[in-house]
Design an enzyme around this catalytic site. Structure first.
Site, PDB file in Angstrom:
ATOM      1  N   MET A   1       0.839  -1.195   0.000  1.00 20.06           N
ATOM      2  CA  MET A   1       0.000   0.000   0.000  1.00 20.06           C
ATOM      3  C   MET A   1       0.879   1.252   0.000  1.00 20.06           C
ATOM      4  O   MET A   1       1.717   1.423   0.879  1.00 20.06           O
ATOM      5  CB  MET A   1      -0.903   0.028   1.234  1.00 20.06           C
TER       6      MET A   1
ATOM      7  N   TYR B   1      -0.659   7.400   1.695  1.00 17.99           N
ATOM      8  CA  TYR B   1      -0.347   8.830   1.649  1.00 17.99           C
ATOM      9  C   TYR B   1      -1.499   9.670   2.193  1.00 17.99           C
ATOM     10  O   TYR B   1      -2.361  10.130   1.423  1.00 17.99           O
ATOM     11  CB  TYR B   1      -0.063   9.250   0.205  1.00 17.99           C
TER      12      TYR B   1
ATOM     13  N   ALA C   1       3.987  -1.337   3.566  1.00 15.95           N
ATOM     14  CA  ALA C   1       3.490   0.042   3.585  1.00 15.95           C
ATOM     15  C   ALA C   1       4.578   0.949   3.051  1.00 15.95           C
ATOM     16  O   ALA C   1       5.694   0.962   3.574  1.00 15.95           O
ATOM     17  CB  ALA C   1       3.139   0.457   5.007  1.00 15.95           C
ATOM     18  N   LYS C   2       4.244   1.686   2.008  1.00 18.35           N
ATOM     19  CA  LYS C   2       5.188   2.650   1.454  1.00 18.35           C
ATOM     20  C   LYS C   2       4.766   4.018   1.954  1.00 18.35           C
ATOM     21  O   LYS C   2       3.649   4.470   1.680  1.00 18.35           O
ATOM     22  CB  LYS C   2       5.136   2.593  -0.078  1.00 18.35           C
ATOM     23  N   VAL C   3       5.670   4.677   2.701  1.00 16.77           N
ATOM     24  CA  VAL C   3       5.319   5.982   3.282  1.00 16.77           C
ATOM     25  C   VAL C   3       6.446   6.990   3.097  1.00 16.77           C
ATOM     26  O   VAL C   3       7.604   6.625   2.888  1.00 16.77           O
ATOM     27  CB  VAL C   3       5.012   5.855   4.800  1.00 16.77           C
TER      28      VAL C   3
END
Lengths: 262, 262, 262, 262, 262
Positions: free
Chosen positions: D143, D146, D176-178
């Site tokens: 995911m 953002y 999780a890409k943040v």
């Protein structure tokens, strides 16, 4: 893959469609002067006239009365409709599926589109599904093609009616039902714009015999394939007489004044 | 393909439908004067009265209590509903599917439509699916037909009620539940506009015995097929007495004052 | 067709549901004073306490940690949820299907409805599908029933909470989770309005032991079937102690002050 | 039921995901300084570097070029996206189905969610379907989380980034890409909030080597599982050099200044 | 998994697509100067010219006339469209399904996207379904890629056209139909941005021979794979002559002035 061959809705390339969806579209007020016609059976009787090649009604009337008229009437099931109580922009939601119309014995289906309104996209999309579904069953599709909306200042203008018939062709209808574009010449252009689609004149509100039949004669001379008529038949005291006259003009090429005099 | 033959909801062409969806539509406030009736079992008991041909409730009441009343009560499953907390325009979302209603043992299904509101199209479309789904299972469909919206200044006006019953006919309902249009003559017109659809009077809010029963008598004389009644039964101290009276008027043709005197 | 018999979520007619969906609904800020509880395993451990009959979490926590707690914890999969970053009107989109919840081993499912808001219709419709889907699998359904919106000036008012439990009954929930309506009498009315639906008190934000346990005692005396508690357990330093106390009150009928003294 | 075991996207618990969806998200302007990189093949070549465990592209690039790189590149199919021409609120429509991604040979799928925006509900719902569909095929889901919208004044604030990773956990993502939350301590908190979900740092816009690599080192020390990097690789003159450096930091625990000096 | 190999729509890597969807998009007004062309058969005849590799029409024209031209014309079924009466923001609803297009004998399908408009998300989503459906049947997909909306002050700006072709690549089209970006250099950049996608120039409104053919020559020199042309062919008095000229330029590499002099 057009489906007009071998359908009883068209005879010798011509159609007289008796429309009786006014109970939904206009409400009982449409029956104010002919209260006995509130009984749908009285109008189904008219539809047995030889001149009538198709009878356009909502599903509810078909369910209740068509079983008794199956042999004598060709059913054109109207698949969408709205009440006149609705104050929104022109839009007509689906009231019957193609599959159910066929179960009811429909020989053809009809769908109203209002090109130019804010909900044109939804109606195009719904028509797409209905049309393809009808094609699967070799059932002809009639489009009530009624441009409305911001860009349509006058919805009977010649170029608007030609656009209406062309939309019917482009989107895959077999029959385009349109308003009269104010002249025979304009009607001829609308017929040209429709390519091989049958164009039928929308009868509109009740007018006197002479005016009405002349209009039909002009439309036929302009290449129309017939008409779809409601109030000009079932609001009349003598519907049989006017159907006789229409039969003569549409199927036998008679002139309006011959018929009136006769 | 109408489905009213052989359904227990209609007896000798007549129906008394006890409606008890007020817990959802009006909330517990409807029970303020009869707090013991918060227990749905007390109202299921009323529904076992011989006069009651159908009991209209939401799925939750049917799930919990109907298993015990299966033999003595005919279930009319209400398929949509809304709370009175909702301040939006009249609209009633689906709360039960036809298939699940049938699993619950429903003998008929009911759906509310508000013609004339901004969401008329959505309700017509949803009714279309529900009606066709019910037809597959030979289950009668009752339409609570309640015009509202901008064009409906007074929703009990005679022409509005006639439009309401006609919409029920056109869209394929078997039973139309409508408000009383202020006179027997107007009721008769609404019955005419409905064709073969059974028109039942909506009981409305609680009134005194005499007023209520006279209304029912007038409606029956005008051709109504019965009534759907809720608060005028279950908000009363003696529901059995009023059901006896309704039975006499609806099924035996008694006059309201006979019944009251008796 | 209610599904509460034989479910481990209810024991002797009572439930203590430990809720831990705050990571989604409130965000990590909810963990500010108990940072070690950011690790979901610490809260799964609490759910193994004998008093806890069900553990309510979002799908992601269930996927990751439930495989290790399958034997000791009964899963109540929460099927919708929203972040507190969202500034729109109360609405909670679906985050897990019934079918997937069952694959994860769920013993029950939960869904939040906000009656009275502009999106009440969408939530009723979604609940309808979820409830019927759960019924197919004999899985109990808990409704978080939280009225909000224009008509709800004070969402803990007695009549609002009674409406909340009634909506749960009418729409087919097995368990109604509601806020405390400010008095035992009001709670008793809410329990009455719920018919056979189990009413569980929503624990709310963290309060001191005495206040919290007295509230639970009052609710139980009013006929509640237990409580759903989150922050009042997992935000406490000693969750086991408070769970012992809740067990005594809910399952053994102890009084709050007995338990506190003990 | 997490799907991160045995996926090539993660190696020794770490990932370097090369992202190249900028042609859609930013448009050809992103290539202004490296026009030869308009040819996707040049970036596919970079993805064959040993350090790259996954290559994130839209379906169109995968269809055209992935057949030639199937053996050397692990595909992370991005399932939604939008153009920067779009002036609406943050929202990213679906551009590829899970099923089609798998036909293209995807080893994992990715989906962007903007929690806090007006369309958070739609994205949560769509993510739900995608996630469950991916689970059926044992395919990991990343995911892009953002947060945006009214409540998000500063989208890199520590508590916002922790909320972002927690949402990924709660909704069932594997990765999780943040964005970087401005300090190592905040990153560590975001990693804690994510439970067992792998947190990868979003590379962001191009910065100088030292700044970029120090950021990655800090994130790794804070417990991140790697990074997803696009412009900081493919906009550089020497992408191989930076990938070598990232490999050393992410997989071998090297310090940024060691690598820079080396 | 691109589908351009072995399709008759592309020959030697080049295409001349004759477009005739103007009856829907522009209405009969487009035929004002060439009224005989209202008859679609006249334009189907033009499509039999050797130079034409594909004929782009709406479903209705294909249904009616394509059965007679099946052997001599390659059908590119246009799957969406709108009337010019519609005053809403650019949006083009679906008018034909992929499956039905294939039944009609389509060799390829086409779909219009307006990136940058408020309904970009809906069009991306619909394109996703259409594209994947076409892939199942190995049918090439052409995207009419026309950026519009707030951010697009001038829709033929070089960077806008490059973005248009890139979107076609990213979303999985095989052919991108775009407007001319005002210079050969800009066209070359748009071709580069498209990767392996074939870029065809949109013919636009009717201009004089010299201007039109020079434009085509410039586009071809810039790497375009051909053109899609409508009004510049079927609105001309001598369509065969212009098709001969286009054939020479597109397929034989002739210069515009050679062809004009010849």
């Amino acid at each position: 893959m057009r489906s007009l061959d071998n359908t009883p809705i068209v005879q010798d390339g011509k159609s007289i469609i008796l429309a009786h969806d006014h109970g939904l579209e206009h409400g009982p007020a449409a029956f104010a002067d002919v209260p006995e016609r509130l009984d749908p059976e009285t109008v189904f009787e008219m539809a047995t006239h030889d001149a009538v090649t198709g009878f356009a009604v909502q599903k509810g009337l078909a369910e209740t009365y068509y079983p008794s008229y199956n042999d004598d009437v060709n059913l054109l099931a109207k698949l969408n409709g709205t009440s006149s109580l609705w104050m929104g922009e022109p839009y007509s939601p689906q009231t019957c599926s193609v599959e159910y119309a066929l179960e009811l014995g429909a020989d053809a289906v009809g769908y109203t589109v209002y090109p130019g309104t804010n909900r044109e996209p939804e109606m195009f999309e719904e028509f797409q599904k209905i049309q393809e579904s009808a094609r699967e069953h070799d059932t002809p599709v009639a489009m009530w093609s009624y441009p409305r909306g911001q860009a349509v200042k006058e919805h009977r203008k010649p170029e608007i009616i030609s656009y209406a018939t062309r939309i019917a062709l482009e989107l895959g209808a077999d029959i385009a039902k349109v308003k009269y574009p104010r002249s025979g010449e304009a009607m001829a252009n609308a017929v040209d714009a429709a390519g091989d689609v049958n164009v039928v004149l929308s009868g509109g509100s009740k007018t006197d015999d002479s005016e009405f039949l002349s209009l039909v004669e002009t439309a036929m001379n302009a290449g129309a394939s017939g008409l779809a008529v409601g109030r000009n038949v079932w609001q009349r005291d003598d519907p049989e007489q006017i159907l006789d006259a229409l039969e003569a003009i549409v199927f036998e090429g008679a002139a309006a004044d011959e018929v009136l005099d006769g």
